[in-house]
Write a protein that holds these residues in place. Structure first.
Motif, PDB file in Angstrom:
ATOM      1  N   ASN A  29       0.808  -1.218   0.000  1.00 60.89           N
ATOM      2  CA  ASN A  29       0.000   0.000   0.000  1.00 60.89           C
ATOM      3  C   ASN A  29       0.844   1.272   0.000  1.00 60.89           C
ATOM      4  N   LEU A  30       2.145   1.148  -0.156  1.00 64.66           N
ATOM      5  CA  LEU A  30       3.001   2.334  -0.156  1.00 64.66           C
ATOM      6  C   LEU A  30       2.785   3.155  -1.429  1.00 64.66           C
ATOM      7  N   PRO A  31       2.593   4.472  -1.308  1.00 70.00           N
ATOM      8  CA  PRO A  31       2.400   5.335  -2.485  1.00 70.00           C
ATOM      9  C   PRO A  31       3.754   5.715  -3.099  1.00 70.00           C
ATOM     10  N   LEU A  32       4.387   4.773  -3.744  1.00 68.15           N
ATOM     11  CA  LEU A  32       5.768   4.955  -4.205  1.00 68.15           C
ATOM     12  C   LEU A  32       5.919   6.137  -5.154  1.00 68.15           C
ATOM     13  N   SER A  33       4.906   6.431  -5.936  1.00 74.91           N
ATOM     14  CA  SER A  33       5.014   7.530  -6.900  1.00 74.91           C
ATOM     15  C   SER A  33       5.127   8.886  -6.201  1.00 74.91           C
ATOM     16  N   ARG A  34       4.789   8.954  -4.927  1.00 75.88           N
ATOM     17  CA  ARG A  34       4.843  10.218  -4.184  1.00 75.88           C
ATOM     18  C   ARG A  34       6.174  10.402  -3.450  1.00 75.88           C
ATOM     19  N   PHE A  35       7.029   9.421  -3.506  1.00 76.43           N
ATOM     20  CA  PHE A  35       8.285   9.501  -2.754  1.00 76.43           C
ATOM     21  C   PHE A  35       9.291  10.360  -3.523  1.00 76.43           C
ATOM     22  N   LYS A  36       9.293  11.637  -3.209  1.00 72.03           N
ATOM     23  CA  LYS A  36      10.215  12.573  -3.848  1.00 72.03           C
ATOM     24  C   LYS A  36      11.451  12.843  -2.993  1.00 72.03           C
ATOM     25  N   ARG A  37      11.315  12.622  -1.691  1.00 74.99           N
ATOM     26  CA  ARG A  37      12.448  12.821  -0.769  1.00 74.99           C
ATOM     27  C   ARG A  37      12.570  11.589   0.123  1.00 74.99           C
ATOM     28  N   ILE A  38      13.704  10.892  -0.003  1.00 77.34           N
ATOM     29  CA  ILE A  38      13.921   9.617   0.695  1.00 77.34           C
ATOM     30  C   ILE A  38      15.121   9.761   1.619  1.00 77.34           C
ATOM     31  N   LEU A  39      14.938   9.342   2.853  1.00 77.47           N
ATOM     32  CA  LEU A  39      16.023   9.382   3.843  1.00 77.47           C
ATOM     33  C   LEU A  39      16.470   7.965   4.172  1.00 77.47           C
ATOM     34  N   VAL A  40      17.767   7.719   4.115  1.00 75.94           N
ATOM     35  CA  VAL A  40      18.352   6.455   4.552  1.00 75.94           C
ATOM     36  C   VAL A  40      19.124   6.728   5.835  1.00 75.94           C
ATOM     37  N   VAL A  41      18.865   5.953   6.874  1.00 73.77           N
ATOM     38  CA  VAL A  41      19.532   6.156   8.166  1.00 73.77           C
ATOM     39  C   VAL A  41      20.512   5.006   8.387  1.00 73.77           C
ATOM     40  N   LYS A  42      21.794   5.361   8.445  1.00 73.75           N
ATOM     41  CA  LYS A  42      22.842   4.341   8.616  1.00 73.75           C
ATOM     42  C   LYS A  42      23.981   4.931   9.456  1.00 73.75           C
ATOM     43  N   GLN A  43      23.631   5.503  10.625  1.00 70.64           N
ATOM     44  CA  GLN A  43      24.653   6.187  11.418  1.00 70.64           C
ATOM     45  C   GLN A  43      25.144   5.383  12.618  1.00 70.64           C
ATOM     46  N   HIS A  44      24.597   4.197  12.835  1.00 71.55           N
ATOM     47  CA  HIS A  44      24.976   3.484  14.054  1.00 71.55           C
ATOM     48  C   HIS A  44      25.941   2.336  13.801  1.00 71.55           C
ATOM     49  N   ASP A  45      26.373   2.142  12.563  1.00 75.99           N
ATOM     50  CA  ASP A  45      27.283   1.038  12.255  1.00 75.99           C
ATOM     51  C   ASP A  45      28.645   1.553  11.817  1.00 75.99           C
ATOM     52  N   LEU A  47      32.334   1.562   9.442  1.00 81.60           N
ATOM     53  CA  LEU A  47      32.670   1.965   8.081  1.00 81.60           C
ATOM     54  C   LEU A  47      32.383   0.857   7.069  1.00 81.60           C
ATOM     55  N   GLY A  48      32.793  -0.361   7.378  1.00 84.58           N
ATOM     56  CA  GLY A  48      32.567  -1.469   6.459  1.00 84.58           C
ATOM     57  C   GLY A  48      31.093  -1.722   6.205  1.00 84.58           C
ATOM     58  N   ASP A  49      30.281  -1.612   7.275  1.00 83.52           N
ATOM     59  CA  ASP A  49      28.837  -1.821   7.135  1.00 83.52           C
ATOM     60  C   ASP A  49      28.230  -0.813   6.170  1.00 83.52           C
ATOM     61  N   LEU A  50      28.744   0.425   6.186  1.00 86.91           N
ATOM     62  CA  LEU A  50      28.228   1.446   5.281  1.00 86.91           C
ATOM     63  C   LEU A  50      28.491   1.062   3.830  1.00 86.91           C
ATOM     64  N   LEU A  51      29.698   0.573   3.537  1.00 84.77           N
ATOM     65  CA  LEU A  51      30.004   0.164   2.165  1.00 84.77           C
ATOM     66  C   LEU A  51      29.141  -1.014   1.723  1.00 84.77           C
ATOM     67  N   VAL A  52      28.813  -1.894   2.668  1.00 89.88           N
ATOM     68  CA  VAL A  52      27.985  -3.057   2.334  1.00 89.88           C
ATOM     69  C   VAL A  52      26.563  -2.630   1.943  1.00 89.88           C
ATOM     70  N   THR A  53      26.125  -1.441   2.383  1.00 87.21           N
ATOM     71  CA  THR A  53      24.784  -0.964   2.027  1.00 87.21           C
ATOM     72  C   THR A  53      24.734  -0.335   0.633  1.00 87.21           C
ATOM     73  N   THR A  54      25.887  -0.071   0.014  1.00 87.95           N
ATOM     74  CA  THR A  54      25.875   0.692  -1.244  1.00 87.95           C
ATOM     75  C   THR A  54      25.137   0.003  -2.400  1.00 87.95           C
ATOM     76  N   PRO A  55      25.099  -1.336  -2.478  1.00 88.21           N
ATOM     77  CA  PRO A  55      24.240  -1.919  -3.521  1.00 88.21           C
ATOM     78  C   PRO A  55      22.764  -1.550  -3.324  1.00 88.21           C
ATOM     79  N   ALA A  56      22.328  -1.421  -2.050  1.00 83.81           N
ATOM     80  CA  ALA A  56      20.950  -1.017  -1.773  1.00 83.81           C
ATOM     81  C   ALA A  56      20.728   0.440  -2.169  1.00 83.81           C
ATOM     82  N   LEU A  57      21.727   1.297  -1.937  1.00 84.66           N
ATOM     83  CA  LEU A  57      21.618   2.690  -2.358  1.00 84.66           C
ATOM     84  C   LEU A  57      21.519   2.784  -3.880  1.00 84.66           C
TER      85      LEU A  57
END
Length: 374
Positions: A29-45, A47-57
């Protein structure tokens, strides 16, 4: 002390629950067409964990090519995301209290709340969950807060933060796949599992100067060795590593370069004291992006299961990594150019010199480099 910490954590969760409604919403039910501003929160892990998220980004950018994508990261990990083409802005979260000056607080708030906040916030949890990450997601004013369903702030109460829960696979898979599972809730799909780390021409030129200054000739075969790890259980023994280095120099015409991080200057001296009648070169302590640019110039890197392994992978440098408490099936970069070594008893001290030299032979053969004659 632990009991007091749990009490305040529960109190804070309750307060957040008062001001934030986590009425459950199905991913369909997510209104994906309305998502104009997206926030990703990855501040608690780390350095390596951040690079592992880059395929998702990268998957998010492909799905939302015209949306503004911001990411919240720790101050010391932020350089790893600079120049990333899949992120429009980097919001820095300061770990040290004295870094939260009035200007920094104001700037953080403006980035988080400017332009009327964000349409959705994606909390990139993996093996742990952070209350501060959840609060950042709430403060972003995002109507939809997306997070995996396998971690609870309070097992005895209903989920109070995430109103869109994604399923975490129970099968053993690489951590990058777990992050991709989260963004698949937004119909964002992977185009491969390679990590992203983009360096500038200036940084690469600076790396060339560093190599020249330590005596590395242009065109030399370069094998890097990074030997540090904050957790000693993840640190391959220095006496064995010294023997590996001696074997490499005896069997291949190459330069062996010792790479260090901020806490490894003394450790390097200990390693050098164990190396006998063998010339190696030491790379000085460098800013993280210049050190990464040096790593990019390598043909092969030997390292522990740390961020350096992920940096090398993001720069397409083959590695041989030493694993112990973390399963390489989950944490070794998921590409054929990497070899992860782990003993049967999962102890770093049980990895033998012969296991490592055999892996070196395999990697050097793949790269087209042959042993010395005679």
């Amino acid at each position: 002390m632990e009991t007091l910490e749990k009490f305040f954590k529960k109190l804070l969760i309750a307060l957040v629950g008062v001001f934030h409604s986590a009425k459950r919403i199905a991913v369909t039910n997510l209104p994906l067409s309305r998502f104009k501003r997206i926030l990703v929160v990855k501040q608690h892990d780390q350095l390596g964990d951040l690079l592992v998220t880059t395929p998702a980004l990268r998957a998010l950018r492909k799905r939302f090519p015209h949306s503004h994508i911001s990411i919240v990261v720790r101050e010391y990990t932020a350089p790893m995301i600079w120049e990333n083409p899949h992120v429009d802005s980097v919001i820095v979260f300061y770990e040290k209290l004295n870094r939260w000056t009035l200007n920094n607080v104001r700037f953080f708030w403006e980035q988080l709340r400017g332009d009327d906040g964000f349409d959705c916030a994606i909390v990139m949890n993996s093996v742990s969950r952070s209350l501060s990450s959840d609060i950042i997601a709430v403060l972003s004013k995002a109507k939809y807060i997306i997070g995996p369903n396998h971690l609870s702030l309070d097992p005895n109460s209903q989920e109070k933060i995430y109103n869109v829960l994604t399923q975490r696979s129970r099968k053993v898979q690489h951590e990058s796949e777990h992050y991709l599972d989260i963004v698949r809730a937004l119909d964002a799909h992977a185009d491969g599992l390679d990590y992203d780390l983009v360096l500038t021409e200036e940084e690469e030129s600076e790396a060339e100067k560093v190599l020249y200054n330590v005596g590395v000739q242009s065109g030399a075969v370069k094998i890097g060795v990074h030997f540090g790890a904050l957790n000693k259980e993840k640190r391959f023994p220095l006496d064995k590593l010294a023997k590996v280095i001696e074997w490499i120099k005896a069997h291949y015409t190459c330069e062996v370069l010792l790479i260090i991080g901020p806490h490894e200057v003394q450790l390097r001296q200990e390693l050098l004291s164990r190396i006998r009648n063998t010339e190696v070169r030491s790379i000085p302590l460098l800013p993280i992006r210049i050190s990464s640019a040096v790593i990019k110039k390598l043909h092969l890197l030997l390292c522990n299961d740390t961020a350096t392994m992920h940096i090398a992978s993001a720069l397409r440098v083959p590695t041989i990594s030493f694993h112990s408490i973390s399963d390489p099936a989950q944490w070794k970069p998921p590409h054929e150019r990497h070899i992860g070594l782990r003993a049967n008893d999962n102890k770093i001290t049980s990895i033998s010199v012969e296991m490592v030299t055999s892996a070196v032979e395999t990697q050097m053969m793949k790269l087209g480099f042959h042993k010395k004659e005679g």
